[in-house]
Design a protein around this motif. Structure first.
Motif, short mmCIF file in Angstrom:
data_model
loop_
_atom_site.label_atom_id
_atom_site.label_comp_id
_atom_site.label_asym_id
_atom_site.label_seq_id
_atom_site.Cartn_x
_atom_site.Cartn_y
_atom_site.Cartn_z
N ALA A 51 0.84 -1.20 0.00
CA ALA A 51 0.00 0.00 0.00
C ALA A 51 0.87 1.25 0.00
O ALA A 51 0.60 2.23 -0.72
CB ALA A 51 -0.93 -0.01 1.21
N GLN A 52 1.95 1.21 0.78
CA GLN A 52 2.87 2.35 0.80
C GLN A 52 3.59 2.50 -0.54
O GLN A 52 3.88 3.62 -0.97
CB GLN A 52 3.88 2.18 1.94
CG GLN A 52 3.28 2.36 3.32
CD GLN A 52 2.59 3.71 3.50
OE1 GLN A 52 3.12 4.74 3.10
NE2 GLN A 52 1.39 3.69 4.07
N GLU A 53 3.86 1.40 -1.21
CA GLU A 53 4.48 1.49 -2.54
C GLU A 53 3.55 2.20 -3.52
O GLU A 53 3.99 2.98 -4.37
CB GLU A 53 4.84 0.10 -3.06
CG GLU A 53 6.09 -0.48 -2.46
CD GLU A 53 6.64 -1.65 -3.26
OE1 GLU A 53 6.11 -1.91 -4.37
OE2 GLU A 53 7.58 -2.30 -2.78
N ILE A 54 2.26 1.92 -3.42
CA ILE A 54 1.29 2.61 -4.28
C ILE A 54 1.35 4.11 -4.03
O ILE A 54 1.40 4.91 -4.98
CB ILE A 54 -0.13 2.07 -4.03
CG1 ILE A 54 -0.24 0.61 -4.50
CG2 ILE A 54 -1.17 2.93 -4.75
CD1 ILE A 54 -1.55 -0.06 -4.12
N ARG A 55 1.39 4.50 -2.77
CA ARG A 55 1.42 5.93 -2.44
C ARG A 55 2.74 6.56 -2.87
O ARG A 55 2.76 7.71 -3.36
CB ARG A 55 1.17 6.12 -0.95
CG ARG A 55 -0.24 5.73 -0.53
CD ARG A 55 -0.56 6.26 0.87
NE ARG A 55 -1.85 5.77 1.28
CZ ARG A 55 -2.06 4.68 2.00
NH1 ARG A 55 -1.02 3.96 2.40
NH2 ARG A 55 -3.27 4.29 2.33
N ARG A 56 3.85 5.84 -2.68
CA ARG A 56 5.14 6.40 -3.10
C ARG A 56 5.18 6.63 -4.60
O ARG A 56 5.90 7.51 -5.08
CB ARG A 56 6.28 5.48 -2.67
CG ARG A 56 6.67 5.63 -1.20
CD ARG A 56 8.02 4.99 -0.92
NE ARG A 56 7.98 3.55 -1.10
CZ ARG A 56 7.69 2.68 -0.14
NH1 ARG A 56 7.39 3.12 1.07
NH2 ARG A 56 7.68 1.38 -0.37
N ALA A 57 4.41 5.84 -5.33
CA ALA A 57 4.34 6.01 -6.78
C ALA A 57 3.29 7.05 -7.19
O ALA A 57 2.99 7.19 -8.37
CB ALA A 57 4.01 4.67 -7.44
N GLY A 66 0.04 7.14 -6.22
CA GLY A 66 -1.29 6.61 -6.41
C GLY A 66 -2.14 6.61 -5.16
O GLY A 66 -1.65 6.86 -4.05
N LEU A 67 -3.41 6.31 -5.33
CA LEU A 67 -4.34 6.09 -4.24
C LEU A 67 -4.60 4.60 -4.09
O LEU A 67 -4.55 3.84 -5.06
CB LEU A 67 -5.68 6.81 -4.50
CG LEU A 67 -5.65 8.32 -4.63
CD1 LEU A 67 -7.08 8.84 -4.81
CD2 LEU A 67 -4.99 8.98 -3.44
N VAL A 68 -4.92 4.19 -2.86
CA VAL A 68 -5.21 2.79 -2.53
C VAL A 68 -6.72 2.64 -2.40
O VAL A 68 -7.32 3.21 -1.49
CB VAL A 68 -4.51 2.41 -1.21
CG1 VAL A 68 -4.86 0.98 -0.81
CG2 VAL A 68 -3.00 2.59 -1.33
N VAL A 69 -7.33 1.86 -3.30
CA VAL A 69 -8.79 1.74 -3.33
C VAL A 69 -9.19 0.26 -3.41
O VAL A 69 -9.18 -0.34 -4.49
CB VAL A 69 -9.39 2.50 -4.54
CG1 VAL A 69 -10.92 2.43 -4.50
CG2 VAL A 69 -8.92 3.95 -4.55
N PRO A 70 -9.52 -0.38 -2.28
CA PRO A 70 -10.04 -1.75 -2.35
C PRO A 70 -11.24 -1.83 -3.28
O PRO A 70 -12.14 -0.97 -3.23
CB PRO A 70 -10.42 -2.04 -0.89
CG PRO A 70 -9.50 -1.17 -0.08
CD PRO A 70 -9.38 0.09 -0.89
N ALA A 71 -11.25 -2.84 -4.14
CA ALA A 71 -12.29 -2.98 -5.15
C ALA A 71 -13.29 -4.06 -4.74
O ALA A 71 -12.92 -5.05 -4.11
CB ALA A 71 -11.66 -3.34 -6.50
N HIS A 72 -14.56 -3.84 -5.12
CA HIS A 72 -15.66 -4.79 -4.89
C HIS A 72 -15.43 -5.64 -3.64
O HIS A 72 -15.26 -6.86 -3.72
CB HIS A 72 -15.88 -5.68 -6.12
CG HIS A 72 -14.65 -6.26 -6.74
ND1 HIS A 72 -13.86 -7.21 -6.12
CD2 HIS A 72 -14.07 -6.05 -7.95
CE1 HIS A 72 -12.86 -7.55 -6.90
NE2 HIS A 72 -12.96 -6.86 -8.03
N PRO A 73 -15.40 -5.03 -2.45
CA PRO A 73 -14.96 -5.75 -1.25
C PRO A 73 -15.83 -6.93 -0.86
O PRO A 73 -15.36 -7.81 -0.14
CB PRO A 73 -14.99 -4.67 -0.17
CG PRO A 73 -15.89 -3.60 -0.69
CD PRO A 73 -15.71 -3.62 -2.18
N HIS A 74 -17.08 -6.98 -1.31
CA HIS A 74 -17.95 -8.09 -0.95
C HIS A 74 -18.34 -8.94 -2.16
O HIS A 74 -19.34 -9.65 -2.13
CB HIS A 74 -19.19 -7.58 -0.23
CG HIS A 74 -18.91 -7.07 1.15
ND1 HIS A 74 -18.78 -7.90 2.24
CD2 HIS A 74 -18.68 -5.81 1.60
CE1 HIS A 74 -18.52 -7.17 3.31
NE2 HIS A 74 -18.44 -5.91 2.95
#
Length: 510
Positions: free
Chosen positions: A287-293, A295-303
């Motif tokens: 998740a931190q790698e996404i932010r360092r690049a 980007g935003l961290v967005v869990p998809a279709h969680p259910h």
């Protein structure tokens, strides 16, 4: 001339691989017996084939080492596996595939050269070209690895066959790589429509980037985010799709065995590894790698109910969450309710930051999947990557089923104070607050106002014009937040109708 061709089982492989499967690396991955090739004359081809059976309980990833000699122009891989006859309700065989080069298979992906999951039965890589999903580049000497991912294994095992063909000769010239700009011609501070979850033929989609771009424009979108599964191979193929009227952000759908997450708006060529489960305690790092690049961290279709799709990593690292995914279905209703529970917890905690905004995307793969159905409408300072990300992260957005649906939603009170979607109306607990909702493009739908106490207002159905308004009065002591829903008529008595739109909340109280 074809030289050094061999077919059949590799020496030392006994069917289920007890002698050929060796434990290695993280997460209990396994390694098969090495497939070796000798040097050969320029223009010739060498082929090896490995057969075996993976048993039930096989690890998430099984690696086949391939010793590549000097002077190889192209590596080509094809594979097959057998579907079993299984009782109803029993998982059948499914086997994914990808490739790592001589830099190795360590988590982090330095050696990553591509992934096609189960979307293709063959692929190639060379300096000047590669199969969609794979990264062009030189085929250097060393130990490469074919990554097999036994997604599901039938009770009697998963029989497979992998064939590798090396073409010997001088490498070609790597193509120039260009990327879409981070800015398009915007309207200043305005509402911009986007779809941040789309799939091209660079993973398991069936549409080219050009086709997706045309459909995005037809859907009235101002921006999209690329999100092919577990590969960044498409990033260099969107520059011609972007334009003054369409911003293309780059990303990845990081598809783990414990849920999927969108890396939204990362820098070009960013690769986020997916080879871990929730119990491995590695998610926070990536998740931190996404932010360092960027980007935003967005869990998809969680259910979502598909195997491996339900989100199991928690939401502590989330910048937003995809509550509505594609055509509205019961799992979206569950995601919406679960997200609303997080708002209740936040509102009653007394905190003033840290809530998780919601968004919606199409997850479109192929016809008849509809790009922009739904779409997230973001209030941003301009049509740029950074401005859109800021709007999404702040929750200044609503989700609509199409470009036809428009929503305006505000709260006002006190001495001229007012707040919009994603904002806070900072007034005392007993200050009268007026909530105003206006909707266009939703004929027959009903308007709903939802608070931490539940749904406290429902309108009559909108007229055929699809335009309507609602006004409701409350106080912060009674409603810690208010959000809006626009719903179609219920198709099943006693159950809520499908969404046509919903907003992020307006929070009430100092």
């Amino acid at each position: 001339m074809c030289t050094d061709a061999t077919h059949g089982q590799e020496p030392g492989h006994d069917g289920i691989g007890r002698r050929a499967l060796l434990v290695t690396g993280a997460a209990g991955a396994l390694t098969l017996t090495t497939m070796s090739f000798a040097s050969a004359a320029e223009g010739s081809r060498s082929t090896r084939t490995l057969t075996g059976t993976l048993p039930p309980g096989a690890p998430d990833f099984v690696y086949l080492p391939v010793e590549v000699p000097r002077g190889v122009r192209e590596i080509k891989v094809s594979y097959t596996y057998t579907k079993a006859t299984v009782p109803a309700g029993t998982q059948n065989n499914a086997l994914d595939i990808g490739l790592f080069d001589e830099r190795g298979t360590a988590l982090g992906g330095k050696g990553f050269r591509g992934w096609s999951g189960g979307a293709r039965t063959e692929f190639f890589v060379r300096a000047d070209d590669a199969t969609p999903g794979y990264i062009p580049g030189p085929v250097r000497a060393g130990t490469w690895h074919i990554a097999l991912g036994p997604y599901t294994v039938a009770p009697d095992g998963l029989p497979y066959e992998v064939t590798v063909t090396l073409t010997h000769g001088a490498p070609g010239t790597a193509p120039a790589r260009t990327y879409p700009p981070e800015r398009a011609r915007g309207r200043g501070r305005a509402w911009y429509r986007g779809d941040c979850h789309v799939h091209s033929w660079y993973s398991d989609g069936r549409r080219t980037p050009a086709e997706i771009g045309a459909l995005a424009r037809a859907a009235g979108l101002d921006f999209i985010n690329t999100s092919d599964h577990n590969t960044h191979s498409s990033h260099a193929h969107w520059a011609d799709v972007a334009g003054d009227d369409l911003l293309v952000m780059l990303g990845e759908e990081v598809t783990t065995r414990n849920g999927h997450v969108l890396a939204l708006g990362t820098a070009p060529e960013t690769f986020i590894d997916w080879r871990y489960r929730a119990r491995d305690n590695r998610w926070a790092k990536y998740a931190q790698e996404i932010r360092r690049a960027g980007g935003l961290v967005v869990p998809a279709h969680p259910h979502a109910t598909c195997i491996g799709c339900g989100w199991k990593f928690g939401f502590g690292e989330a910048d937003a969450v995809e509550v509505w995914n594609g055509p509205y279905t019961p799992d979206d209703e569950i995601s919406l309710a679960d997200w609303d529970n997080t708002l209740v917890s936040y509102a009653r905690s007394g905190r003033r930051s840290g809530w998780i905004p919601a968004m919606g995307n199409s997850d479109a793969h192929r016809d008849p999947d509809r790009i922009g159905g739904p779409q997230t409408v973001v209030l941003a300072d301009d049509l740029t990557r950074s401005a859109l990300q800021a709007g999404i992260k702040a929750g200044r957005s609503y989700v609509a089923e199409s470009k036809d649906v428009e929503v305006a939603f505000t709260a006002s009170g006190g001495k001229g104070a007012h707040a919009g979607i994603g904002e806070r109306l900072a007034v005392d607990p007993d200050t009268p607050v007026t909530v105003d909702l206006r909707v266009e493009g939703a004929p027959g739908c009903t308007l709903h106002l939802v608070t931490d106490e539940g749904t406290l207002f429902t309108s009559a159905p909108l007229p055929d014009s699809g335009t309507g308004t609602a006004t409701w009065r409350t106080t912060p002591s009674y409603a810690a937040y208010v959000r809006a829903e626009v719903r179609h008529a219920a198709s099943v008595p006693g159950l809520p109708g499908a969404l046509a739109a919903f907003t992020n909340p307006v929070f009430l109280g100092a």
